[in-house]
Design a protein around this motif. Structure first.
Motif, PDB file in Angstrom:
ATOM      1  N   ILE A 116      -7.011   3.342  -2.112  1.00  0.00           N
ATOM      2  CA  ILE A 116      -6.832   1.891  -2.072  1.00  0.00           C
ATOM      3  C   ILE A 116      -6.028   1.481  -0.843  1.00  0.00           C
ATOM      4  O   ILE A 116      -6.343   0.495  -0.174  1.00  0.00           O
ATOM      5  N   SER A 117      -4.996   2.248  -0.514  1.00  0.00           N
ATOM      6  CA  SER A 117      -4.183   1.943   0.667  1.00  0.00           C
ATOM      7  C   SER A 117      -5.014   2.030   1.941  1.00  0.00           C
ATOM      8  O   SER A 117      -4.902   1.180   2.830  1.00  0.00           O
ATOM      9  N   ASP A 118      -5.862   3.041   2.028  1.00  0.00           N
ATOM     10  CA  ASP A 118      -6.732   3.178   3.204  1.00  0.00           C
ATOM     11  C   ASP A 118      -7.659   1.974   3.331  1.00  0.00           C
ATOM     12  O   ASP A 118      -7.884   1.446   4.432  1.00  0.00           O
ATOM     13  N   ALA A 119      -8.220   1.531   2.198  1.00  0.00           N
ATOM     14  CA  ALA A 119      -9.144   0.392   2.225  1.00  0.00           C
ATOM     15  C   ALA A 119      -8.447  -0.894   2.643  1.00  0.00           C
ATOM     16  O   ALA A 119      -9.083  -1.806   3.181  1.00  0.00           O
ATOM     17  N   LEU A 120      -7.136  -0.984   2.399  1.00  0.00           N
ATOM     18  CA  LEU A 120      -6.356  -2.165   2.785  1.00  0.00           C
ATOM     19  C   LEU A 120      -5.721  -2.002   4.158  1.00  0.00           C
ATOM     20  O   LEU A 120      -4.884  -2.814   4.561  1.00  0.00           O
ATOM     21  N   ASP A 121      -6.090  -0.941   4.877  1.00  0.00           N
ATOM     22  CA  ASP A 121      -5.584  -0.665   6.223  1.00  0.00           C
ATOM     23  C   ASP A 121      -4.071  -0.449   6.217  1.00  0.00           C
ATOM     24  O   ASP A 121      -3.359  -0.882   7.120  1.00  0.00           O
ATOM     25  N   LEU A 122      -3.594   0.263   5.202  1.00  0.00           N
ATOM     26  CA  LEU A 122      -2.188   0.627   5.107  1.00  0.00           C
ATOM     27  C   LEU A 122      -2.024   2.108   5.417  1.00  0.00           C
ATOM     28  O   LEU A 122      -2.962   2.893   5.299  1.00  0.00           O
ATOM     29  N   THR A 123      -0.821   2.497   5.809  1.00  0.00           N
ATOM     30  CA  THR A 123      -0.530   3.884   6.163  1.00  0.00           C
ATOM     31  C   THR A 123       0.151   4.591   5.000  1.00  0.00           C
ATOM     32  O   THR A 123       1.091   4.049   4.394  1.00  0.00           O
ATOM     33  N   VAL A 124      -0.335   5.785   4.696  1.00  0.00           N
ATOM     34  CA  VAL A 124       0.236   6.586   3.611  1.00  0.00           C
ATOM     35  C   VAL A 124       0.999   7.759   4.216  1.00  0.00           C
ATOM     36  O   VAL A 124       0.441   8.552   4.979  1.00  0.00           O
ATOM     37  N   GLY A 125       2.289   7.855   3.901  1.00  0.00           N
ATOM     38  CA  GLY A 125       3.113   8.966   4.373  1.00  0.00           C
ATOM     39  C   GLY A 125       3.551   9.855   3.221  1.00  0.00           C
ATOM     40  O   GLY A 125       3.623   9.411   2.069  1.00  0.00           O
ATOM     41  N   TRP A 126       3.851  11.117   3.527  1.00  0.00           N
ATOM     42  CA  TRP A 126       4.236  12.067   2.483  1.00  0.00           C
ATOM     43  C   TRP A 126       5.505  12.805   2.894  1.00  0.00           C
ATOM     44  O   TRP A 126       5.610  13.308   4.019  1.00  0.00           O
ATOM     45  N   ASP A 127       6.498  12.831   2.001  1.00  0.00           N
ATOM     46  CA  ASP A 127       7.741  13.560   2.213  1.00  0.00           C
ATOM     47  C   ASP A 127       7.721  14.757   1.276  1.00  0.00           C
ATOM     48  O   ASP A 127       7.955  14.628   0.068  1.00  0.00           O
ATOM     49  N   ASN A 128       7.417  15.926   1.826  1.00  0.00           N
ATOM     50  CA  ASN A 128       7.260  17.129   1.006  1.00  0.00           C
ATOM     51  C   ASN A 128       8.553  17.532   0.326  1.00  0.00           C
ATOM     52  O   ASN A 128       8.551  18.021  -0.810  1.00  0.00           O
ATOM     53  N   ASP A 129       9.694  17.328   1.001  1.00  0.00           N
ATOM     54  CA  ASP A 129      10.977  17.727   0.428  1.00  0.00           C
ATOM     55  C   ASP A 129      11.312  16.922  -0.824  1.00  0.00           C
ATOM     56  O   ASP A 129      11.899  17.447  -1.785  1.00  0.00           O
ATOM     57  N   ARG A 130      10.957  15.640  -0.815  1.00  0.00           N
ATOM     58  CA  ARG A 130      11.270  14.770  -1.952  1.00  0.00           C
ATOM     59  C   ARG A 130      10.087  14.601  -2.907  1.00  0.00           C
ATOM     60  O   ARG A 130      10.228  13.990  -3.966  1.00  0.00           O
ATOM     61  N   SER A 131       8.926  15.135  -2.543  1.00  0.00           N
ATOM     62  CA  SER A 131       7.695  14.888  -3.305  1.00  0.00           C
ATOM     63  C   SER A 131       7.492  13.380  -3.465  1.00  0.00           C
ATOM     64  O   SER A 131       7.234  12.865  -4.558  1.00  0.00           O
ATOM     65  N   ALA A 132       7.626  12.681  -2.336  1.00  0.00           N
ATOM     66  CA  ALA A 132       7.566  11.223  -2.355  1.00  0.00           C
ATOM     67  C   ALA A 132       6.475  10.732  -1.417  1.00  0.00           C
ATOM     68  O   ALA A 132       6.203  11.331  -0.373  1.00  0.00           O
ATOM     69  N   VAL A 133       5.843   9.622  -1.784  1.00  0.00           N
ATOM     70  CA  VAL A 133       4.823   8.996  -0.967  1.00  0.00           C
ATOM     71  C   VAL A 133       5.345   7.636  -0.505  1.00  0.00           C
ATOM     72  O   VAL A 133       6.006   6.925  -1.260  1.00  0.00           O
ATOM     73  N   THR A 134       5.060   7.287   0.754  1.00  0.00           N
ATOM     74  CA  THR A 134       5.482   6.004   1.327  1.00  0.00           C
ATOM     75  C   THR A 134       4.263   5.234   1.807  1.00  0.00           C
ATOM     76  O   THR A 134       3.397   5.788   2.483  1.00  0.00           O
ATOM     77  N   ILE A 135       4.203   3.956   1.454  1.00  0.00           N
ATOM     78  CA  ILE A 135       3.122   3.079   1.892  1.00  0.00           C
ATOM     79  C   ILE A 135       3.697   2.096   2.904  1.00  0.00           C
ATOM     80  O   ILE A 135       4.688   1.414   2.627  1.00  0.00           O
ATOM     81  N   SER A 136       3.065   2.017   4.085  1.00  0.00           N
ATOM     82  CA  SER A 136       3.593   1.187   5.174  1.00  0.00           C
ATOM     83  C   SER A 136       2.490   0.337   5.783  1.00  0.00           C
ATOM     84  O   SER A 136       1.301   0.664   5.701  1.00  0.00           O
ATOM     85  N   LYS A 137       2.909  -0.749   6.445  1.00  0.00           N
ATOM     86  CA  LYS A 137       2.039  -1.565   7.276  1.00  0.00           C
ATOM     87  C   LYS A 137       2.685  -1.628   8.646  1.00  0.00           C
ATOM     88  O   LYS A 137       3.733  -2.264   8.829  1.00  0.00           O
ATOM     89  N   GLY A 138       2.108  -0.921   9.621  1.00  0.00           N
ATOM     90  CA  GLY A 138       2.752  -0.804  10.917  1.00  0.00           C
ATOM     91  C   GLY A 138       4.069  -0.065  10.768  1.00  0.00           C
ATOM     92  O   GLY A 138       4.125   1.022  10.184  1.00  0.00           O
ATOM     93  N   ASP A 139       5.148  -0.654  11.286  1.00  0.00           N
ATOM     94  CA  ASP A 139       6.470  -0.031  11.187  1.00  0.00           C
ATOM     95  C   ASP A 139       7.218  -0.449   9.920  1.00  0.00           C
ATOM     96  O   ASP A 139       8.350  -0.016   9.695  1.00  0.00           O
ATOM     97  N   HIS A 140       6.592  -1.280   9.101  1.00  0.00           N
ATOM     98  CA  HIS A 140       7.259  -1.808   7.906  1.00  0.00           C
ATOM     99  C   HIS A 140       6.884  -0.995   6.678  1.00  0.00           C
ATOM    100  O   HIS A 140       5.706  -0.891   6.318  1.00  0.00           O
TER     101      HIS A 140
END
Length: 334
Positions: free
Chosen positions: A260-284
């Protein structure tokens, strides 16, 4: 609309934030995930209600409304007028300055479904319609939840308050405060509209829309679910082979976050140490969440989720009501 209240109470029965369906519960680890079998509840979209009565001006950008509804729970309500509040002439749909609103007149006010715990209770006003002539059919304010094409000349809108609006191709359709050309193609789920109708007193004659004002779109987009779990974003189906929606063990609809994030042109990041996912738009950074928890971080603040995030075959899933809030999207009904 910003809300600074610390305690709130419902003005009506608050809309449930659970996507409930009738299928048996399923485990997140199961590969053959069972799809949903019913559309998401329309109550997810019911965020405003209206009241009407006479106004008294207060200090600090507020009005006191004397409720004209004899069955109303509250006889007086304080309306907060914020920078986002629209005050419009009910006949023309043009803006009215707060200083030009006449005391004692009857107005229609659309407010959020929660009231601040005070005496009298307070509510933020989203829209106030004023300058209403006697025996005038006051326009109604809606948010579109679904759109159907009845034929080449008519579309049928369903709104957040369960109203049905039949719109013909020759209706007067205007944008709010711009000269942009708008068509019925701009009437999509999440669009907010002000609808004027014919006001005939002929027995058996049903009033029909004569004019619609369209307000600027305020959502990132809209998402639709098929009964097999297939997903469409802004009217476009996700590519074949994409992950589908399913129900978790509590019967809550879960959605694939990356697809869904890809379809909305958002960036998906992954923090392996925290097992956390981050959703961003540009630098935000819009939000991040640790997989398997019931919290997310938004603008540095922790917020509670309706359901734990889950991992299925290496993909992150998040509940439909949570994604609706976190990504500011619309979940239309069918």
């Amino acid at each position: 609309m910003k809300n600074t209240f610390k305690k709130i109470i419902p003005t009506t029965m608050l809309a449930t934030m659970l996507c409930t369906v009738s299928l048996p519960a399923i485990a997140a680890e199961t590969e053959a995930l069972q799809p949903i079998s019913a559309p998401i509840s329309s109550e997810l979209n019911n965020s405003v209600t209206y009241i009407y009565g006479s106004l008294t001006k207060l200090e600090s950008g507020q009005f006191m409304l004397e409720n004209s509804n004899d069955n109303a729970l509250y006889k007086k309500i304080i309306l907060n007028v914020t920078e986002d509040t629209l005050i419009l002439d009910a006949v023309k749909g043009t803006p009215v300055k707060i200083d030009d609103v006449q005391e004692g007149q009857i107005v229609y006010a659309y407010i959020g479904i929660t009231l601040a715990l005070s005496e009298p209770p307070m509510a933020n006003a989203e829209l106030i319609l004023c300058n209403i002539p006697a025996d005038f059919g006051v326009p109604s304010y809606h948010e579109i939840t679904s759109v159907k094409h009845a034929d080449d000349k008519t579309i049928i809108l369903t709104t957040n308050d369960n109203e049905t609006v039949n719109v013909s191709s020759d209706i007067e359709l205007t944008p709010y405060l711009t000269k942009n050309i708008v068509t019925t193609d701009h009437l999509i789920p999440g669009s907010k509209i002000l609808v004027w109708k014919s006001n005939s007193m002929v027995p058996g004659f049903k009033s029909v829309p004569t004019k619609i004002m369209l307000f600027p779109y305020s959502y990132r987009g809209y998402l639709e679910l098929a009964t097999d779990g297939g997903i469409s974003i802004n009217g476009e189906e996700l590519k074949e082979g994409s992950l589908k929606a399913y129900q978790n063990a509590d019967g809550i609809t879960m959605l694939p976050l990356r697809a869904i994030s890809d379809a909305l042109d958002l960036t998906v990041g992954w923090d392996n140490d925290r097992s956390a996912v981050t959703i961003s738009k540009g630098d935000h950074a819009i939000f991040d969440t640790i997989i398997g928890t019931e919290t997310a971080t938004v603008a540095g603040e922790s917020v509670f989720l309706q359901a734990k995030t889950e991992t299925v075959n290496g993909s992150t899933f998040i509940s439909a009501p949570d994604l609706k809030q976190l990504l500011n999207i619309v979940l239309p009904t069918k």
